[in-house]
Design a protein around this motif. Sequence first.
Motif, PDB file in Angstrom:
ATOM      1  N   LEU A   6      42.817  41.715  49.881  1.00 25.86           N
ATOM      2  CA  LEU A   6      43.900  41.799  48.901  1.00 25.86           C
ATOM      3  C   LEU A   6      44.667  43.109  49.061  1.00 25.86           C
ATOM      4  O   LEU A   6      44.069  44.153  49.332  1.00 25.86           O
ATOM      5  N   ALA A   7      45.970  43.027  48.857  1.00 20.47           N
ATOM      6  CA  ALA A   7      46.776  44.252  48.798  1.00 20.47           C
ATOM      7  C   ALA A   7      46.303  45.053  47.590  1.00 20.47           C
ATOM      8  O   ALA A   7      45.902  44.485  46.571  1.00 20.47           O
ATOM      9  N   TYR A   8      46.355  46.364  47.692  1.00 21.16           N
ATOM     10  CA  TYR A   8      45.862  47.209  46.608  1.00 21.16           C
ATOM     11  C   TYR A   8      46.684  47.076  45.329  1.00 21.16           C
ATOM     12  O   TYR A   8      46.230  47.468  44.258  1.00 21.16           O
ATOM     13  N   THR A   9      47.871  46.494  45.420  1.00 19.96           N
ATOM     14  CA  THR A   9      48.718  46.322  44.244  1.00 19.96           C
ATOM     15  C   THR A   9      48.455  45.003  43.502  1.00 19.96           C
ATOM     16  O   THR A   9      49.020  44.785  42.428  1.00 19.96           O
ATOM     17  N   VAL A  30      40.060  41.464  39.919  1.00 20.03           N
ATOM     18  CA  VAL A  30      40.154  42.284  41.129  1.00 20.03           C
ATOM     19  C   VAL A  30      39.125  43.394  40.975  1.00 20.03           C
ATOM     20  O   VAL A  30      39.108  44.090  39.959  1.00 20.03           O
ATOM     21  N   MET A  31      38.253  43.532  41.948  1.00 23.26           N
ATOM     22  CA  MET A  31      37.219  44.561  41.882  1.00 23.26           C
ATOM     23  C   MET A  31      37.842  45.932  42.092  1.00 23.26           C
ATOM     24  O   MET A  31      38.726  46.099  42.922  1.00 23.26           O
ATOM     25  N   SER A  38      41.878  49.719  43.533  1.00 20.81           N
ATOM     26  CA  SER A  38      41.418  48.405  43.965  1.00 20.81           C
ATOM     27  C   SER A  38      40.474  48.523  45.153  1.00 20.81           C
ATOM     28  O   SER A  38      40.657  49.375  46.024  1.00 20.81           O
ATOM     29  N   ARG A  39      39.486  47.643  45.187  1.00 19.27           N
ATOM     30  CA  ARG A  39      38.584  47.554  46.347  1.00 19.27           C
ATOM     31  C   ARG A  39      39.129  46.581  47.398  1.00 19.27           C
ATOM     32  O   ARG A  39      38.536  46.402  48.442  1.00 19.27           O
ATOM     33  N   GLY A  40      40.240  45.924  47.086  1.00 23.80           N
ATOM     34  CA  GLY A  40      40.852  45.001  48.037  1.00 23.80           C
ATOM     35  C   GLY A  40      40.197  43.633  48.068  1.00 23.80           C
ATOM     36  O   GLY A  40      40.370  42.869  49.013  1.00 23.80           O
ATOM     37  N   GLN A  66      52.663  39.649  50.462  1.00 20.33           N
ATOM     38  CA  GLN A  66      52.908  39.935  51.879  1.00 20.33           C
ATOM     39  C   GLN A  66      51.649  40.307  52.660  1.00 20.33           C
ATOM     40  O   GLN A  66      51.708  41.034  53.656  1.00 20.33           O
ATOM     41  N   ARG A  67      50.497  39.803  52.223  1.00 18.12           N
ATOM     42  CA  ARG A  67      49.244  40.101  52.907  1.00 18.12           C
ATOM     43  C   ARG A  67      48.445  38.820  53.075  1.00 18.12           C
ATOM     44  O   ARG A  67      48.296  38.038  52.131  1.00 18.12           O
TER      45      ARG A  67
END
Length: 109
Positions: A6-9, A30-31, A38-40, A66-67
Amino acid sequence: VYVGNLAYTVTWQDLKDHFRVCGEIKYANVMRHRDGRSRGCGIVEFATPAQAADAIDKMNDSTLKQRLIWCREDREDVEVTGGGNMTGHTVFVSNLPDDVQWQQLNDLF
């Protein structure tokens, strides 16, 4: 469903909105690290196992913010059983030390 890359946003709401097309979402998260970064990766829980399987098939290698993300079955979920009619409930435990092991939690519950 465990979601990685995951994107950090990405927020829990973004995750829920992205996966909504696959069925009824009971929980999305989101972890995050202790400092809030964020852990992504994240978790999406569906109302039925069939919906979760469909989400893995449809959403693996999809794009969110976008990821390219990937999905798999969340293997760390454990069914909790107790007295009476309480079966299959999820327990969320927070504020644990960094060195706590899964087995220590399992022994407590």
